[in-house]
Design a protein around this motif. Structure first.
Motif, PDB file in Angstrom:
ATOM      1  N   MET A 170       2.073  -1.494   6.351  1.00 48.53           N
ATOM      2  CA  MET A 170       2.717  -2.190   5.250  1.00 48.53           C
ATOM      3  C   MET A 170       1.843  -2.039   4.009  1.00 48.53           C
ATOM      4  SD  MET A 170       3.874  -5.791   6.928  1.00 48.53           S
ATOM      5  CE  MET A 170       4.925  -5.836   8.346  1.00 48.53           C
ATOM      6  N   PRO A 171       2.475  -2.049   2.837  1.00 50.72           N
ATOM      7  CA  PRO A 171       1.662  -1.978   1.614  1.00 50.72           C
ATOM      8  C   PRO A 171       0.739  -3.186   1.484  1.00 50.72           C
ATOM      9  CG  PRO A 171       4.003  -1.629   1.146  1.00 50.72           C
ATOM     10  CD  PRO A 171       3.902  -2.063   2.566  1.00 50.72           C
ATOM     11  N   ASN A 172      -0.356  -2.998   0.766  1.00 45.83           N
ATOM     12  CA  ASN A 172      -1.326  -4.076   0.567  1.00 45.83           C
ATOM     13  C   ASN A 172      -0.707  -5.333  -0.037  1.00 45.83           C
ATOM     14  OD1 ASN A 172      -3.710  -2.898   1.597  1.00 45.83           O
ATOM     15  ND2 ASN A 172      -3.839  -1.618  -0.219  1.00 45.83           N
ATOM     16  N   GLY A 173       0.285  -5.184  -0.864  1.00 49.20           N
ATOM     17  CA  GLY A 173       0.897  -6.337  -1.520  1.00 49.20           C
ATOM     18  C   GLY A 173       1.999  -7.023  -0.735  1.00 49.20           C
ATOM     19  N   THR A 174       2.148  -6.705   0.527  1.00 51.91           N
ATOM     20  CA  THR A 174       3.200  -7.316   1.347  1.00 51.91           C
ATOM     21  C   THR A 174       2.991  -8.826   1.414  1.00 51.91           C
ATOM     22  OG1 THR A 174       3.376  -5.308   2.682  1.00 51.91           O
ATOM     23  CG2 THR A 174       4.270  -7.332   3.637  1.00 51.91           C
ATOM     24  N   PRO A 175       4.064  -9.599   1.199  1.00 56.86           N
ATOM     25  CA  PRO A 175       3.915 -11.062   1.281  1.00 56.86           C
ATOM     26  C   PRO A 175       3.359 -11.491   2.642  1.00 56.86           C
ATOM     27  CG  PRO A 175       6.031 -10.489   0.317  1.00 56.86           C
ATOM     28  CD  PRO A 175       5.414  -9.200   0.808  1.00 56.86           C
ATOM     29  N   SER A 176       2.464 -12.454   2.606  1.00 59.40           N
ATOM     30  CA  SER A 176       1.781 -12.882   3.833  1.00 59.40           C
ATOM     31  C   SER A 176       2.748 -13.398   4.890  1.00 59.40           C
ATOM     32  CB  SER A 176       0.729 -13.947   3.512  1.00 59.40           C
ATOM     33  OG  SER A 176       1.338 -15.096   2.956  1.00 59.40           O
ATOM     34  N   ILE A 177       3.868 -13.965   4.481  1.00 57.00           N
ATOM     35  CA  ILE A 177       4.831 -14.462   5.473  1.00 57.00           C
ATOM     36  C   ILE A 177       5.389 -13.314   6.316  1.00 57.00           C
ATOM     37  CG2 ILE A 177       6.848 -14.428   3.933  1.00 57.00           C
ATOM     38  CD1 ILE A 177       7.696 -17.078   5.355  1.00 57.00           C
ATOM     39  N   LYS A 178       5.596 -12.139   5.700  1.00 61.26           N
ATOM     40  CA  LYS A 178       6.060 -10.973   6.463  1.00 61.26           C
ATOM     41  C   LYS A 178       4.978 -10.514   7.433  1.00 61.26           C
ATOM     42  CE  LYS A 178       9.339  -8.670   3.427  1.00 61.26           C
ATOM     43  NZ  LYS A 178       9.628  -7.432   2.702  1.00 61.26           N
ATOM     44  N   VAL A 179       3.772 -10.412   6.938  1.00 56.55           N
ATOM     45  CA  VAL A 179       2.663  -9.960   7.780  1.00 56.55           C
ATOM     46  C   VAL A 179       2.498 -10.902   8.973  1.00 56.55           C
ATOM     47  CG1 VAL A 179       0.168  -9.569   7.871  1.00 56.55           C
ATOM     48  CG2 VAL A 179       1.467  -8.824   5.869  1.00 56.55           C
ATOM     49  N   LYS A 180       2.467 -12.197   8.714  1.00 58.91           N
ATOM     50  CA  LYS A 180       2.273 -13.178   9.788  1.00 58.91           C
ATOM     51  C   LYS A 180       3.402 -13.135  10.812  1.00 58.91           C
ATOM     52  CE  LYS A 180      -0.504 -16.336   7.043  1.00 58.91           C
ATOM     53  NZ  LYS A 180      -0.529 -17.570   6.261  1.00 58.91           N
TER      54      LYS A 180
ATOM     55  N   VAL B  44       5.353 -10.551  11.575  1.00 57.31           N
ATOM     56  CA  VAL B  44       5.252  -9.321  12.360  1.00 57.31           C
ATOM     57  C   VAL B  44       4.125  -9.452  13.386  1.00 57.31           C
ATOM     58  CG1 VAL B  44       4.700  -6.852  12.232  1.00 57.31           C
ATOM     59  CG2 VAL B  44       6.311  -7.864  10.602  1.00 57.31           C
ATOM     60  N   GLU B  45       3.002 -10.012  12.968  1.00 58.78           N
ATOM     61  CA  GLU B  45       1.899 -10.234  13.908  1.00 58.78           C
ATOM     62  C   GLU B  45       2.300 -11.219  14.999  1.00 58.78           C
ATOM     63  OE1 GLU B  45      -1.994  -9.439  11.062  1.00 58.78           O
ATOM     64  OE2 GLU B  45      -1.115 -11.447  11.103  1.00 58.78           O
ATOM     65  N   ARG B  46       3.056 -12.232  14.632  1.00 60.07           N
ATOM     66  CA  ARG B  46       3.515 -13.239  15.604  1.00 60.07           C
ATOM     67  C   ARG B  46       4.361 -12.595  16.703  1.00 60.07           C
ATOM     68  NH1 ARG B  46       8.165 -15.838  15.963  1.00 60.07           N
ATOM     69  NH2 ARG B  46       8.861 -15.198  13.911  1.00 60.07           N
ATOM     70  N   LEU B  47       5.057 -11.518  16.361  1.00 64.70           N
ATOM     71  CA  LEU B  47       5.880 -10.812  17.341  1.00 64.70           C
ATOM     72  C   LEU B  47       5.075  -9.809  18.170  1.00 64.70           C
ATOM     73  CD1 LEU B  47       9.045 -10.300  15.122  1.00 64.70           C
ATOM     74  CD2 LEU B  47       8.815 -11.847  17.082  1.00 64.70           C
ATOM     75  N   GLY B  48       3.771  -9.753  17.928  1.00 65.97           N
ATOM     76  CA  GLY B  48       2.898  -8.945  18.773  1.00 65.97           C
ATOM     77  C   GLY B  48       2.459  -7.616  18.194  1.00 65.97           C
ATOM     78  N   ALA B  49       2.845  -7.301  16.977  1.00 65.03           N
ATOM     79  CA  ALA B  49       2.468  -6.017  16.393  1.00 65.03           C
ATOM     80  C   ALA B  49       1.109  -6.104  15.717  1.00 65.03           C
ATOM     81  CB  ALA B  49       3.508  -5.580  15.366  1.00 65.03           C
ATOM     82  N   LYS B  50       0.433  -4.973  15.683  1.00 62.33           N
ATOM     83  CA  LYS B  50      -0.799  -4.873  14.907  1.00 62.33           C
ATOM     84  C   LYS B  50      -0.389  -4.395  13.516  1.00 62.33           C
ATOM     85  CE  LYS B  50      -5.177  -2.547  14.379  1.00 62.33           C
ATOM     86  NZ  LYS B  50      -6.070  -1.499  14.841  1.00 62.33           N
ATOM     87  N   VAL B  51      -0.700  -5.158  12.513  1.00 60.09           N
ATOM     88  CA  VAL B  51      -0.330  -4.824  11.146  1.00 60.09           C
ATOM     89  C   VAL B  51      -1.482  -4.107  10.472  1.00 60.09           C
ATOM     90  CG1 VAL B  51       0.294  -5.742   8.885  1.00 60.09           C
ATOM     91  CG2 VAL B  51       1.280  -6.747  10.950  1.00 60.09           C
ATOM     92  N   VAL B  52      -1.170  -2.985   9.860  1.00 60.38           N
ATOM     93  CA  VAL B  52      -2.143  -2.233   9.067  1.00 60.38           C
ATOM     94  C   VAL B  52      -1.638  -2.245   7.634  1.00 60.38           C
ATOM     95  CG1 VAL B  52      -3.211   0.018   8.653  1.00 60.38           C
ATOM     96  CG2 VAL B  52      -2.750  -0.737  11.007  1.00 60.38           C
ATOM     97  N   LEU B  53      -2.432  -2.790   6.736  1.00 63.53           N
ATOM     98  CA  LEU B  53      -2.088  -2.805   5.319  1.00 63.53           C
ATOM     99  C   LEU B  53      -2.741  -1.605   4.652  1.00 63.53           C
ATOM    100  CD1 LEU B  53      -2.533  -6.601   4.581  1.00 63.53           C
ATOM    101  CD2 LEU B  53      -0.398  -5.367   4.974  1.00 63.53           C
ATOM    102  N   HIS B  54      -1.919  -0.843   3.900  1.00 66.63           N
ATOM    103  CA  HIS B  54      -2.441   0.370   3.277  1.00 66.63           C
ATOM    104  C   HIS B  54      -1.604   0.728   2.052  1.00 66.63           C
ATOM    105  CE1 HIS B  54      -4.373   4.314   3.076  1.00 66.63           C
ATOM    106  NE2 HIS B  54      -3.188   4.757   2.709  1.00 66.63           N
ATOM    107  N   GLY B  55      -2.263   1.098   1.008  1.00 65.54           N
ATOM    108  CA  GLY B  55      -1.591   1.620  -0.177  1.00 65.54           C
ATOM    109  C   GLY B  55      -0.987   0.545  -1.055  1.00 65.54           C
TER     110      GLY B  55
END
Length: 163
Positions: free
Chosen positions: A1-11, A13-24
């Motif tokens: 996901m881009p670095n500016g992705t809202p934290s609610i999206k990141v959280k 996705v992580e809650r569903l078990g994915a490893k989130v990588v922020l880049h770009g």
């Protein structure tokens, strides 16, 4: 996901078990990194909108809309957001095949993220220099190759009266 992705999206996705990588700084940079990581680690890369099966899955939104409308023969239109084009292409595919040929599917883009409108107008994919931050979920610089082909075919079909 881009670095500016809202934290609610990141959280979420992580809650569903994915490893989130922020880049770009935008989706397109994150997509390139995703493809690189998939290749480096032997992982499957599933494009979020430029794959026939993904488009078909997104198109089930059109099926659900048709199921919920009392009289789908008199449904004038459906509005769908456009980023890479998978959602709107999928909805078009379902609605044009099982709904009324009169129903219009209207893609909605931000004025500073109108890669699909420009691509359809030009007849080929257009790459935007940059996209605005207003709608981060649809902020892509270049739409999908598959989605442009689908939407061009649907436009020809509409112009020929649903033939």
């Amino acid at each position: 996901m881009p670095n500016g992705t809202p934290s609610i999206k990141v959280k979420n996705v992580e809650r569903l078990g994915a490893k989130v990588v922020l880049h770009g700084s935008d989706f397109d940079e994150a997509k390139i990194e995703c493809a690189r990581l998939a290749n480096a680690y032997g992982l499957a890369f599933v494009p979020p909108y430029d794959d026939p099966l993904v488009i078909a899955g997104q198109g089930t939104v059109g099926l659900e809309i048709l199921k919920q409308v009392m009289d789908s023969e008199n449904l004038d239109g459906i509005f769908a957001s456009v980023g890479g084009g998978g959602l709107v292409a999928g909805i078009c595919e379902y609605v044009k095949r099982i709904g009324s040929p009169k129903t219009k599917v209207i893609g909605a883009e931000t004025f500073d993220g109108d890669a699909m409108a420009r691509s359809l107008e030009k007849g080929e994919r257009v790459t935007l220099a940059d996209v605005g931050p207003f709608s981060d979920g649809t902020a892509v610089k270049i739409v999908g190759e598959e989605t442009v082909q689908d939407l061009q075919a649907i436009a020809r079909w509409d112009c020929q009266g649903g033939q």
